[in-house]
Design an enzyme around this catalytic site. Structure first.
Site, PDB file in Angstrom:
ATOM      1  N   ARG A 104      31.079   1.251  29.642  1.00 35.18           N
ATOM      2  CA  ARG A 104      30.014   0.877  28.698  1.00 35.18           C
ATOM      3  C   ARG A 104      28.879   1.879  28.797  1.00 35.18           C
ATOM      4  NH1 ARG A 104      28.026  -5.197  28.841  1.00 35.18           N
ATOM      5  NH2 ARG A 104      27.134  -4.469  30.791  1.00 35.18           N
ATOM      6  N   THR A 108      23.565   1.782  24.916  1.00 34.36           N
ATOM      7  CA  THR A 108      24.015   1.080  23.699  1.00 34.36           C
ATOM      8  C   THR A 108      24.899  -0.121  24.004  1.00 34.36           C
ATOM      9  OG1 THR A 108      26.029   2.387  23.523  1.00 34.36           O
ATOM     10  CG2 THR A 108      24.059   3.287  22.457  1.00 34.36           C
ATOM     11  N   ASP A 200      28.124  -6.214  38.781  1.00 38.34           N
ATOM     12  CA  ASP A 200      29.023  -5.192  38.220  1.00 38.34           C
ATOM     13  C   ASP A 200      30.364  -5.256  38.935  1.00 38.34           C
ATOM     14  OD1 ASP A 200      30.392  -2.621  37.916  1.00 38.34           O
ATOM     15  OD2 ASP A 200      28.595  -2.041  36.815  1.00 38.34           O
ATOM     16  N   ASP A 203      31.796  -1.858  40.420  1.00 37.42           N
ATOM     17  CA  ASP A 203      31.086  -1.413  41.617  1.00 37.42           C
ATOM     18  C   ASP A 203      31.404  -2.296  42.819  1.00 37.42           C
ATOM     19  OD1 ASP A 203      29.881   0.786  40.504  1.00 37.42           O
ATOM     20  OD2 ASP A 203      28.061  -0.276  39.920  1.00 37.42           O
TER      21      ASP A 203
HETATM   22  C1  PRP Z   1      32.871  -3.680  32.804  1.00 37.03           C
HETATM   23  C2  PRP Z   1      34.011  -4.674  32.777  1.00 37.03           C
HETATM   24  C3  PRP Z   1      34.486  -4.593  31.351  1.00 37.03           C
HETATM   25  C4  PRP Z   1      33.200  -4.325  30.610  1.00 37.03           C
HETATM   26  C5  PRP Z   1      32.774  -5.596  29.943  1.00 37.03           C
HETATM   27  O1  PRP Z   1      33.325  -2.381  32.893  1.00 37.03           O
HETATM   28  O2  PRP Z   1      35.004  -4.395  33.725  1.00 37.03           O
HETATM   29  O3  PRP Z   1      35.411  -3.559  31.116  1.00 37.03           O
HETATM   30  O4  PRP Z   1      32.218  -3.935  31.567  1.00 37.03           O
HETATM   31  O5  PRP Z   1      31.667  -5.370  29.147  1.00 37.03           O
HETATM   32  P1  PRP Z   1      31.701  -5.558  27.567  1.00 37.03           P
HETATM   33  O6  PRP Z   1      32.436  -6.839  27.303  1.00 37.03           O
HETATM   34  O7  PRP Z   1      30.261  -5.621  27.203  1.00 37.03           O
HETATM   35  O8  PRP Z   1      32.388  -4.366  26.972  1.00 37.03           O
HETATM   36  P2  PRP Z   1      32.302  -1.138  32.974  1.00 37.03           P
HETATM   37  O9  PRP Z   1      31.985  -0.664  31.620  1.00 37.03           O
HETATM   38  O10 PRP Z   1      31.151  -1.516  33.851  1.00 37.03           O
HETATM   39  O11 PRP Z   1      33.193  -0.007  33.637  1.00 37.03           O
HETATM   40  P3  PRP Z   1      33.823   0.037  35.121  1.00 37.03           P
HETATM   41  O12 PRP Z   1      34.864  -1.038  35.196  1.00 37.03           O
HETATM   42  O13 PRP Z   1      34.407   1.404  35.182  1.00 37.03           O
HETATM   43  O14 PRP Z   1      32.715  -0.174  36.113  1.00 37.03           O
HETATM   44  N1  URA Z   2      30.387  -5.714  33.262  1.00 36.09           N
HETATM   45  C1  URA Z   2      30.288  -6.186  34.522  1.00 36.09           C
HETATM   46  O1  URA Z   2      30.918  -5.661  35.448  1.00 36.09           O
HETATM   47  N2  URA Z   2      29.502  -7.259  34.725  1.00 36.09           N
HETATM   48  C2  URA Z   2      28.816  -7.858  33.747  1.00 36.09           C
HETATM   49  O2  URA Z   2      28.113  -8.850  34.010  1.00 36.09           O
HETATM   50  C3  URA Z   2      28.926  -7.341  32.444  1.00 36.09           C
HETATM   51  C4  URA Z   2      29.716  -6.263  32.230  1.00 36.09           C
END
Ligand code: PRP
Ligand code: URA
Length: 209
Positions: A104, A108, A200, A203
């Protein structure tokens, strides 16, 4: 309209509570995500078709049932979805695994795609997309779009925690995709985090913060 199935099994709820705790470290977090994926997989596969056959037991011929129907595929959304793959494939060892990389944009909150590698025969498979978090729904919608572009029609989405906004977004764009969840939380905060959520997921799973 698609179904939203919240799996309120006591083991799921117990493990999810520990997962949410800010004191839960990376090792335990990883183990819990895998265990939750196993428990959810049990429900997600409840409607798999069966065929009748026979097997010779040491005593007699038994009329039994085995899985029939289309082959399965599991697609984690990177990174955090990776944590659910081993749990699901423990129950579905023949499933092929594709990967979709999305993150994400922090400003945005829109998904940015950086990787897509799907099984070559994906159009002949029923697909289970896994990602612990369904927040705005942008990542899930983008992943479903990508999989549909490859010709798949039967897709299920499996997440641990969802915000109502994310469920709404997926159902609006893809009303043929059933959503399996451990819990629906309250809302998204100004940074797009699920409240109360678990922070997160990527993370916490990989210890990157
Ligand atoms: C997180 C999660 C989803 C997304 C959800 O990933 O694992 O993929 O956010 O958010 P959304 O419904 O608003 O799209 P992130 O983008 O943090 O990436 P990562 O798993 O690499 O940390
Ligand atoms: N992605 C995450 O990992 N946690 C949240 O709460 C939202 C998006």
């Amino acid at each position: 309209m698609s179904k939203v199935i919240v799996i309120d099994h006591p083991l799921v709820q117990h493990k999810l509570s520990i997962l949410r705790d800010r004191e839960t470290g990376t090792k335990e977090f990883r183990e819990l995500v895998e265990e939750l994926a196993i428990l959810l997989a049990y429900e997600v596969t409840r409607d798999l078709p069966l065929k009748e056959t026979t097997v010779e037991t040491p005593v007699a011929t038994a009329r039994v049932k085995t899985l029939a129907g289309k082959k399965l595929g599991v697609v984690p959304i990177l990174r955090a979805g990776l944590g659910m793959v081993d749990g699901i494939t423990r129950l579905l060892p023949a499933a092929k695994v594709g990967h979709i990389g999305l993150y994400r944009d922090p400003a945005t909150l829109r998904p940015v795609d950086y990787y897509c590698k799907l099984p070559s025969d994906i159009s002949e498979r029923d697909i289970i997309i896994v990602d612990p978090m369904l927040a705005t729904g942008g990542s899930a919608v983008a992943a479903i779009n990508a999989i549909k572009r490859h010709g798949c029609r039967n897709i299920k989405l499996v997440c641990l925690i969802a915000a109502p906004e994310g469920i709404e977004a997926v159902r609006k764009e893809h009303d043929d995709v059933d959503i399996y969840l451990a819990c629906v939380d309250e809302y998204l905060n100004d940074h797009g985090y699920i409240v109360p959520g678990l922070g997160d997921a990527g993370d916490r799973l990989f210890g990157t913060k």
